[in-house]
Design a protein around this motif. Structure first.
Motif, PDB file in Angstrom:
ATOM      1  N   GLU A 315       0.876  -0.464  -2.240  1.00  0.00           N
ATOM      2  CA  GLU A 315      -0.349  -1.138  -1.814  1.00  0.00           C
ATOM      3  C   GLU A 315      -1.589  -0.541  -2.461  1.00  0.00           C
ATOM      4  O   GLU A 315      -2.625  -1.207  -2.557  1.00  0.00           O
ATOM      5  CB  GLU A 315      -0.495  -1.075  -0.291  1.00  0.00           C
ATOM      6  CG  GLU A 315      -0.663   0.324   0.280  1.00  0.00           C
ATOM      7  CD  GLU A 315      -0.832   0.321   1.799  1.00  0.00           C
ATOM      8  OE1 GLU A 315      -0.680  -0.760   2.396  1.00  0.00           O
ATOM      9  OE2 GLU A 315      -1.123   1.394   2.370  1.00  0.00           O
ATOM     10  N   ASN A 329       4.017   0.731   1.504  1.00  0.00           N
ATOM     11  CA  ASN A 329       3.984   0.202   2.867  1.00  0.00           C
ATOM     12  C   ASN A 329       5.029  -0.907   2.975  1.00  0.00           C
ATOM     13  O   ASN A 329       5.744  -1.202   2.012  1.00  0.00           O
ATOM     14  CB  ASN A 329       2.585  -0.333   3.206  1.00  0.00           C
ATOM     15  CG  ASN A 329       2.291  -0.288   4.691  1.00  0.00           C
ATOM     16  OD1 ASN A 329       3.177  -0.454   5.526  1.00  0.00           O
ATOM     17  ND2 ASN A 329       1.034  -0.065   5.040  1.00  0.00           N
ATOM     18  N   GLY A 333       3.043  -4.828   6.948  1.00  0.00           N
ATOM     19  CA  GLY A 333       2.152  -3.781   7.423  1.00  0.00           C
ATOM     20  C   GLY A 333       2.896  -2.753   8.246  1.00  0.00           C
ATOM     21  O   GLY A 333       3.896  -3.057   8.891  1.00  0.00           O
ATOM     22  N   SER A 336       1.457   3.642   6.277  1.00  0.00           N
ATOM     23  CA  SER A 336       1.387   3.891   4.838  1.00  0.00           C
ATOM     24  C   SER A 336       1.921   5.284   4.532  1.00  0.00           C
ATOM     25  O   SER A 336       1.762   6.219   5.333  1.00  0.00           O
ATOM     26  CB  SER A 336      -0.056   3.759   4.345  1.00  0.00           C
ATOM     27  OG  SER A 336      -0.546   2.460   4.598  1.00  0.00           O
ATOM     28  N   SER A 364      -2.514  -1.824   6.741  1.00  0.00           N
ATOM     29  CA  SER A 364      -2.382  -1.740   5.287  1.00  0.00           C
ATOM     30  C   SER A 364      -3.717  -1.340   4.678  1.00  0.00           C
ATOM     31  O   SER A 364      -4.749  -1.356   5.347  1.00  0.00           O
ATOM     32  CB  SER A 364      -1.921  -3.086   4.712  1.00  0.00           C
ATOM     33  OG  SER A 364      -2.875  -4.091   5.021  1.00  0.00           O
TER      34      SER A 364
END
Length: 396
Positions: A315, A329, A333, A336, A364
């Motif tokens: 991401e 990720n 979502g 992370s 995210s």
């Protein structure tokens, strides 16, 4: 008296004669019209017959073309078979040649091979020496963990970018909202940015061309950004003078997103202790991330590295002390995490680095920028502006 009687008799006669003549003329005109109509019908019938003949001829022609195409397909199959047989024979001949060559010149080949290896090792050592001279080898720290986070504010769209200028002494905050826009908001400090009516106190800076994605960066008073609508044009914009001072094309970039989970960002620009970097992906690398060192003054490419870090499920990413950290990720979502690290000077044993998770937050990130002056990450996550404090250690 007789004359008068004759006149009375002649008048009706003449009238009847003239009427008959008139009827005869009308009948003649009607017959002429009917003849013309019959002639037109005959022509139309002939035209229809000609069309039927043409259709029949076209059908015959189509059948002939189809039959010839079938013959061509058969001929194509025969040619393909012959070519495959020829390639098989060539491969066999090549194997025989290689075998005889290895038998007759084995010692010579081994010596040449060893010389090539020595030359390659020497060139690699020389290249590393040049890179260490170009990059600051004294930058010896690496990321060991993410200590805490602070959500500074929630404003703007889902995608955006915010940052300080690590190349300046001032405390100004810059907000770039959206993945396509041409307006920068400049705030005097972070307290002004945090106020509820913050945009009223901001200085608006309009760019001549909009940006694309969220991978822009501000350094030493200049905004570096990917120009919207271009494949890989990077613009250098003087914030104070409000004009473009330079631009460049980044070879190989712009064809695929840098990160699969951030498809609007094709080129992600980053700043660390060494200056300006570009992070992107290329189809030729199988979607793996490529990093390029750019001279921020001359806007010239200094060196490029193909990394082993995949752009799939990535991401965002950032550079810190010559090292790339890629953030991954889940598509829906989640938490992370940093699970791929690449050091351009091979000063980090990437296989011994554990997965680093971002704390206390589900969601995210649209962008993550490293501020080497404050040793912090400035992130944009789902419309929130976040600061992550870092824990570092010496490179192994």
């Amino acid at each position: 008296m007789v004359v008068l009687q004759l006149r009375f008799l002649l008048v009706p006669f003449l009238i009847s004669v003239m009427g008959a003549a008139q009827y005869m003329m009308q009948d003649a005109a009607l017959m002429n019209y009917i003849d013309r109509r019959f002639l037109s019908l005959e022509r139309l019938e002939k035209c229809n017959q000609d069309i039927l003949d043409y259709v029949e001829e076209f059908r015959d022609f189509s059948k002939m073309v189809l039959s010839r195409l079938a013959g061509l397909n058969n001929y194509k199959a025969e040619v393909k078979s012959e070519v495959e047989n020829l390639l098989t024979r060539i491969e066999r001949a090549q194997r025989d040649i290689d075998y005889f060559g290895s038998v007759t010149d084995s010692n010579t080949c081994i010596e040449v091979h060893e010389d090539l290896v020595k030359q390659q090792l020497s060139e690699e050592a020389e290249e590393k020496k040049k890179l260490k001279l170009m990059l600051n080898a004294s930058c010896d720290h690496m990321l060991a963990g993410i200590k805490s986070l602070k959500i500074v504010k929630k404003t703007g769209d889902k995608h955006g970018s915010w940052m300080k200028d690590p190349g300046k002494k001032h405390t100004k905050i810059y907000l770039l909202n959206g993945s396509v826009n041409n307006v920068i908001f400049e705030f005097a400090n972070i307290m002004t940015f945090m106020e509820s009516n913050h945009t009223l106190k901001a200085r608006r800076i309009t760019l001549p061309f909009p940006w694309e994605g969220t991978g822009h960066i501000i350094y030493q008073g200049f905004l570096f950004y990917h120009r919207y609508g271009s494949l890989n044009e990077i613009i250098k914009f003087n914030i104070q003078k409000r004009n473009i001072t330079d631009q460049m094309l980044l070879p190989g970039a712009g064809r695929v997103p840098a990160y699969q989970l951030s498809p609007s960002t094709k080129i992600d620009l980053a700043i660390d202790e060494q200056g300006l970097w570009a992070i992107h992906a290329e189809p030729e690398t199988g979607g793996n991330i490529v990093i390029t060192k750019i001279n921020h003054i001359t806007m010239a490419v200094e060196h490029t590295w193909d990394t082993s870090c995949s752009s799939k499920d990535a991401e965002a990413a950032f550079m810190a002390c010559n090292t790339l950290y890629v953030v991954y990720n889940f598509p829906s979502g989640g938490t992370s995490r940093i699970q791929c690290v690449y050091d351009v000077l091979d000063a980090v044993n990437t296989y011994e680095i554990p997965v680093l998770h971002f704390p206390k937050r589900q969601g995210s990130h649209a962008t993550i920028h490293y501020n080497h002056k404050e040793k912090q990450l400035f992130a944009w996550g789902d419309g929130s502006q976040i600061i992550y404090k870092l824990h570092t250690k010496q490179k192994v």
